[in-house]
Design an enzyme around this catalytic site. Structure first.
Site, short mmCIF file in Angstrom:
data_model
loop_
_atom_site.label_atom_id
_atom_site.label_comp_id
_atom_site.label_asym_id
_atom_site.label_seq_id
_atom_site.Cartn_x
_atom_site.Cartn_y
_atom_site.Cartn_z
N THR A 281 0.95 -1.13 -0.04
CA THR A 281 0.19 0.02 0.14
C THR A 281 0.94 1.22 0.16
O THR A 281 2.10 1.26 0.06
CB THR A 281 -0.88 0.03 1.32
OG1 THR A 281 -0.18 0.39 2.69
CG2 THR A 281 -1.59 -1.12 1.50
N ASP A 282 0.21 2.33 -0.18
CA ASP A 282 1.04 3.55 -0.12
C ASP A 282 1.04 3.84 1.63
O ASP A 282 0.22 3.19 2.36
CB ASP A 282 0.48 4.75 -0.91
CG ASP A 282 1.50 6.01 -0.97
OD1 ASP A 282 2.56 5.88 -0.19
OD2 ASP A 282 1.45 6.77 -1.65
N PHE A 283 1.61 4.97 1.91
CA PHE A 283 1.76 5.24 3.37
C PHE A 283 0.33 5.44 3.99
O PHE A 283 -0.19 6.14 3.86
CB PHE A 283 2.41 6.71 3.34
CG PHE A 283 3.26 6.86 4.86
CD1 PHE A 283 2.52 7.23 6.05
CD2 PHE A 283 4.75 6.98 4.64
CE1 PHE A 283 3.28 7.67 6.96
CE2 PHE A 283 5.18 7.30 5.97
CZ PHE A 283 4.58 7.56 7.07
N GLY A 285 -2.21 3.60 3.73
CA GLY A 285 -3.28 3.64 2.65
C GLY A 285 -4.39 2.53 3.00
O GLY A 285 -5.69 3.10 2.97
#
Ligand code: BGC
Length: 706
Positions: A281-283, A285
């Site tokens: 995931t992104d940070f 997310g």
């Protein structure tokens, strides 16, 4: 040459077959508890580098308990070795960690921001930049980079256009491949044999560059037609190049956050494109899906893993809730096993099970980071990324015949004036988290050094970056201060005019600070800030020749500058060697060849403005401004200030003998175009030859140029 030198300097590892990998991972997974499997999916953040709001806690303890799969934002081989030791010597199963970092356009040797890099249109140079970044990062303990960022964007209000390759899907795809090969070589599908290649992560999947109104993290809503024809190709190209990991984006896609979007992460990415690596995931997310209104942490974590997410960056939704979801039957053991296996496979392919400290050879940092050879490459590539936007002929002194203002002669006195003229920390540009902020010369320092004995170089700041001090603070975070000057605007200007009076030529170093673009740096006004415009007007009034040396991470609206300033060189943020590279181009040792990969609009109201637009049923005739009942504006024409593909040179090129191999497409879909390009000017030069195509008739509408 470079590749050969690097090859001899590195240790090779024994090759393993896919069967070896499967047997190894089967045996390991049989010994793993559910908690340990979930632990592999956990990616906390650590270190001093800030790339998001949250911080992780108790990381060392969690590593020893087998509750961490990787870490990111930790710098230095010795520190990484110590943390790796916690995993391979103190945890039950000795599984090594991945160490990630945003190595976006170089590690300590910094290359131009990616948007600048893309303006080279030079795949070999782009691959070389990623290769050098991998050599340096791997020497310092890093095994995984969150790059390439390949989001197509048509909106320069979005600050993250600086991190991408502009608006063209085909070019963006070619760049995505070059970057992946640069970081990983082309072996990650099997196993990396070398200890100076690292795993890449293509991001942000998908469509993150199409946020409404250019505001970061904003909603995306797009037809599938547009998605697949105009936005998806660069991600797919990275997959074709064998990228080891994919980062899910913050935004929603078709009404479902990308992080929980099974259609996107499984049907498209894995089934359609055949992606074999893992999805991170992104940070935060996962936890952000609570704000998206998708459910509580347990619900969104289950949604994410069931959609195809394998690793949870920072949210700790997986370590916190997945066990419960498995017990309650919301996530199957099969799904958990599949995701855990993908993370272990990545570690295996990187060679970490055989050599967990392969990236922690403490002799390497001094040998491989910020070397003379790397810096020379960065200087050469930076010069290639600059785009000459304007170069009028001017009379350089009375009685002389007008001639193009650039290149400048190496004589007399040159005044560097402007808030970007003497800053070291702003040279590398946004997303250069490993940069040595005080070790790169400012423009003034670099020019003084390289022109010593030939040209007298003077300097004045002339103005602050912005009139508004609070805005300037927001725009100069992460140690990139421009040391706001407490003198009044008038005092700063007077000092600059005095400096200008003693000069033959003025280099006006103006534009954005490096943190005015990048993440969370959206803007609605893309003019050069007022205080700087006032300075520029005053400098022009002196009657001395003025070269606007433009620092920017995005297309700006330069309508006034185009009308009034004789020469404009767009230098983006050129990286650690930017000052020297700017000197190389301004003084004619290098002839600029960069071409824009993103359209420069005349004003913000024209946005989105991009080259591959559709024709509409009521197009405006070429060369017209306004016609009633046509697709146009009352107050501005439809044309950009500088179109995609634009960029001047110190010489001129003539195109002739253009011919196609066949008048119609062959059955295998290929056609060859041949053209003779002749340098008809007086300087040596390099030309980026561009070919645009248009399909004239079809059942769905198509762009006017692709
Ligand atoms: C950014 C990513 C980056 C991540 C880790 C996020 O805020 O969107 O591009 O890779 O942080 O630093």
């Amino acid at each position: 040459m470079l590749a050969a030198a690097l090859l001899s300097a590195t240790a090779l590892q024994e090759q393993k077959s896919p069967q070896d990998m499967n047997r190894f991972i089967d045996a390991l997974m049989k010994r793993m508890t559910v908690e340990e499997k979930i632990g592999q999916l956990n990616l906390p953040v650590t270190g001093e580098i800030t790339t998001g709001q949250a911080k992780s806690s108790d990381v060392a303890k969690k590593i020893e308990q087998g509750l961490v799969g990787g870490l990111f934002n930790l710098k230095e081989a010795a520190r990484i070795r110590d943390v790796q030791r916690l995993a391979v010597e103190n945890s039950r199963l000795d599984i090594p960690l991945l160490f990630g970092m945003d190595v976006i356009h170089g590690y300590e040797t910094i290359f131009p921001i990616p948007l600048g890099l893309s303006c080279t249109w030079d795949m070999a140079a782009i691959e070389e930049s990623a290769r050098i970044a991998a050599v340096e990062a791997s020497a310092d303990g890093i095994s995984w980079t969150f790059s390439p960022m390949v989001d197509i964007s048509r909106d320069p209000r979005w600050g993250r256009v600086s991190e991408g390759s502009g608006e063209a899907p085909f070019l963006g795809g070619a760049i995505a491949k070059a970057m992946v090969y640069g970081y990983q070589g082309n072996n990650l599908k099997e196993q990396l044999k070398r200890d100076d290649e690292i795993m890449a992560c293509v991001k942000h999947f998908a469509l993150y560059g199409a946020g409404e109104a250019g505001r970061d993290y904003n909603t995306v809503d797009m037809s599938r037609n547009c998605m697949f024809n105009e936005y998806m190709y660069p991600y797919q190209a990275a997959v074709e190049a064998g990228v080891g990991s994919v980062m899910a984006s913050f935004n929603e896609v078709d009404g479902v956050p990308a992080t929980a979007n099974r259609w996107l992460l499984t049907d498209v990415l894995r089934k359609q494109w055949g992606f074999q690596g893992f999805v991170v995931t992104d940070f935060t997310g996962i936890s952000e899906m609570i704000e998206h209104g998708i459910g509580d942490l347990q619900t969104v974590s289950a949604r994410a893993i069931n959609a195809g997410v394998d690793m949870d960056m920072v949210s700790e939704g997986f370590v916190g809730t997945l066990r419960k979801s498995v017990v309650e039957g919301k996530v199957s053991m099969k799904t958990l096993d599949t995701t855990c296996r993908r993370v272990l496979e990545a570690k295996y392919r990187l060679g970490l099970f055989d050599k967990p400290y392969k990236y922690c050879d403490l002799a390497r940092p001094a040998r491989d980071i910020f070397t003379k050879a790397h810096r020379a490459a960065a200087r050469r590539i930076a010069a290639e990324s600059f785009v000459l936007l304007k170069n009028d002929s001017v009379k350089q002194h009375s009685g002389a015949l007008p001639q193009p203002l650039l290149p400048l002669k190496k004589q007399g006195t040159v005044a560097v004036i402007g808030p970007l003229g003497n800053t070291r920390s702003n040279m590398p540009g946004t997303w250069s988290v490993a940069a040595r902020l005080d070790d790169y010369p400012s423009l003034y320092e670099g020019l003084k050094e390289m022109l010593a004995g030939k040209v007298t170089v003077t300097y004045a700041k002339g103005s602050n970056l912005l009139g508004d001090a609070a805005y300037e603070e927001r725009a100069t975070l992460f140690g990139r201060s421009l040391n706001r000057d407490n003198r009044t605007d008038r005092q700063l200007l007077d000092e600059a005019l005095k400096t200008a009076a003693g000069a033959d030529v003025i280099i006006a170093a103006l534009g954005e600070s490096s943190e005015m673009s990048g993440e969370s740096s959206s803007r609605t006004d893309l003019d050069i800030p007022d205080v700087q415009r006032t300075l520029l007007e005053a400098l022009l009034k002196t009657g001395k020749p003025v070269v606007l040396t433009l620092f920017t991470g995005r297309p700006l609206t330069l309508t006034w500058e185009q009308a009034h300033v004789p020469a404009i060189l767009n230098v983006w943020f050129g990286g650690s060697e930017a000052a020297y590279a700017i000197g190389d181009v301004l003084f004619g040792d290098v002839n600029p060849s960069g071409k824009l990969t993103m359209t420069f609009p005349k004003n913000v109201g024209q946005i989105p403005l991009f080259y591959n637009h559709k024709n509409t049923g009521r197009p405006l005739a070429d060369g017209k401004w306004f016609e009633k009942f046509r697709s146009n504006y009352l107050d501005v024409d439809n044309e950009p200030l500088y179109p995609f593909g634009y960029g001047l040179s110190y010489t001129t090129f003539q195109y002739s003998d253009i011919a196609l191999s066949t008048p119609t497409m062959t059955q295998d879909g290929s056609i060859t175009a041949v053209v003779t390009v002749t340098n008809t000017g007086r300087h040596e030069g390099t030309e980026v030859v561009q070919l645009y195509i248009r399909d004239l008739v079809g059942n769905i509408t198509r762009p006017c140029a692709s």
